[in-house]
Design a protein around this motif. Sequence first.
Motif, PDB file in Angstrom:
ATOM      1  N   GLN A  21       0.870  -1.178   0.000  1.00  0.00           N
ATOM      2  CA  GLN A  21       0.000   0.000   0.000  1.00  0.00           C
ATOM      3  C   GLN A  21       0.908   1.228   0.000  1.00  0.00           C
ATOM      4  N   ASN A  23       1.453   5.602  -1.773  1.00  0.00           N
ATOM      5  CA  ASN A  23       0.781   6.827  -2.220  1.00  0.00           C
ATOM      6  C   ASN A  23       1.442   7.449  -3.447  1.00  0.00           C
ATOM      7  N   ASP A  28      -3.712  14.112  -7.184  1.00  0.00           N
ATOM      8  CA  ASP A  28      -3.802  14.384  -5.744  1.00  0.00           C
ATOM      9  C   ASP A  28      -4.495  13.251  -4.996  1.00  0.00           C
ATOM     10  N   PHE A  29      -5.583  12.718  -5.563  1.00  0.00           N
ATOM     11  CA  PHE A  29      -6.320  11.670  -4.857  1.00  0.00           C
ATOM     12  C   PHE A  29      -5.471  10.405  -4.691  1.00  0.00           C
ATOM     13  N   GLU A  30      -4.553  10.142  -5.618  1.00  0.00           N
ATOM     14  CA  GLU A  30      -3.665   8.982  -5.478  1.00  0.00           C
ATOM     15  C   GLU A  30      -2.700   9.198  -4.312  1.00  0.00           C
ATOM     16  N   ARG A  31      -2.229  10.412  -4.160  1.00  0.00           N
ATOM     17  CA  ARG A  31      -1.307  10.743  -3.079  1.00  0.00           C
ATOM     18  C   ARG A  31      -2.022  10.734  -1.730  1.00  0.00           C
ATOM     19  N   GLU A  32      -3.279  11.168  -1.717  1.00  0.00           N
ATOM     20  CA  GLU A  32      -4.037  11.255  -0.466  1.00  0.00           C
ATOM     21  C   GLU A  32      -4.583   9.897  -0.027  1.00  0.00           C
ATOM     22  N   GLN A  33      -5.202   9.163  -0.949  1.00  0.00           N
ATOM     23  CA  GLN A  33      -5.871   7.907  -0.603  1.00  0.00           C
ATOM     24  C   GLN A  33      -4.939   6.705  -0.666  1.00  0.00           C
ATOM     25  N   GLY A  34      -3.939   6.765  -1.516  1.00  0.00           N
ATOM     26  CA  GLY A  34      -3.059   5.629  -1.715  1.00  0.00           C
ATOM     27  C   GLY A  34      -3.758   4.516  -2.474  1.00  0.00           C
ATOM     28  N   GLN A  35      -2.996   3.491  -2.789  1.00  0.00           N
ATOM     29  CA  GLN A  35      -3.536   2.336  -3.499  1.00  0.00           C
ATOM     30  C   GLN A  35      -2.529   1.201  -3.417  1.00  0.00           C
ATOM     31  N   GLU A  36      -2.972   0.035  -3.843  1.00  0.00           N
ATOM     32  CA  GLU A  36      -2.099  -1.130  -3.807  1.00  0.00           C
ATOM     33  C   GLU A  36      -1.215  -1.170  -5.057  1.00  0.00           C
ATOM     34  N   GLN A 109      -4.987  -0.549  -9.786  1.00  0.00           N
ATOM     35  CA  GLN A 109      -6.078   0.438  -9.686  1.00  0.00           C
ATOM     36  C   GLN A 109      -5.707   1.747 -10.363  1.00  0.00           C
TER      37      GLN A 109
END
Length: 128
Positions: A21, A23, A28-36, A109
């Motif tokens: 997991q 960021n 911006d949303f990728e940096r804030e929420q993160g992803q796998e 994602q």
Amino acid sequence: MAEPRDRRPGDRITLTGLRVQANHGVFDFEREQGQEFVIDVSVLVDLRAAASADDLAQTVHYGELAEAVVAAVEGDPVDLIETVAERVAEVALSYPATIEAAVTVHKPQAPITVPFADVAVSIVRGRA
């Protein structure tokens, strides 16, 4: 006369599907929420000495490599998975027994507007 054979071994240690997991991303949303992110790393190593001596010190400890790769991916966020792949290759090449590292970073994602199965960047790096 036959061509001389490549003297590099074909021995590899491969880690497939390390899940991290993190960021990374341009948005911006990728940096804030993160992803796998899913990481595959394969290191070219001459395993003959380690095998004949049954000596872990003469190979790459795959458990330590896995932990180091995960730590590198979890590190400071970057825009590109290309940068993440380079970071992982540097980690793999930091092990003295590693001759070459092949790395694939999957971003399952990824923010793409069409259906897709995977987005991945693959690189191969060797010692200079």
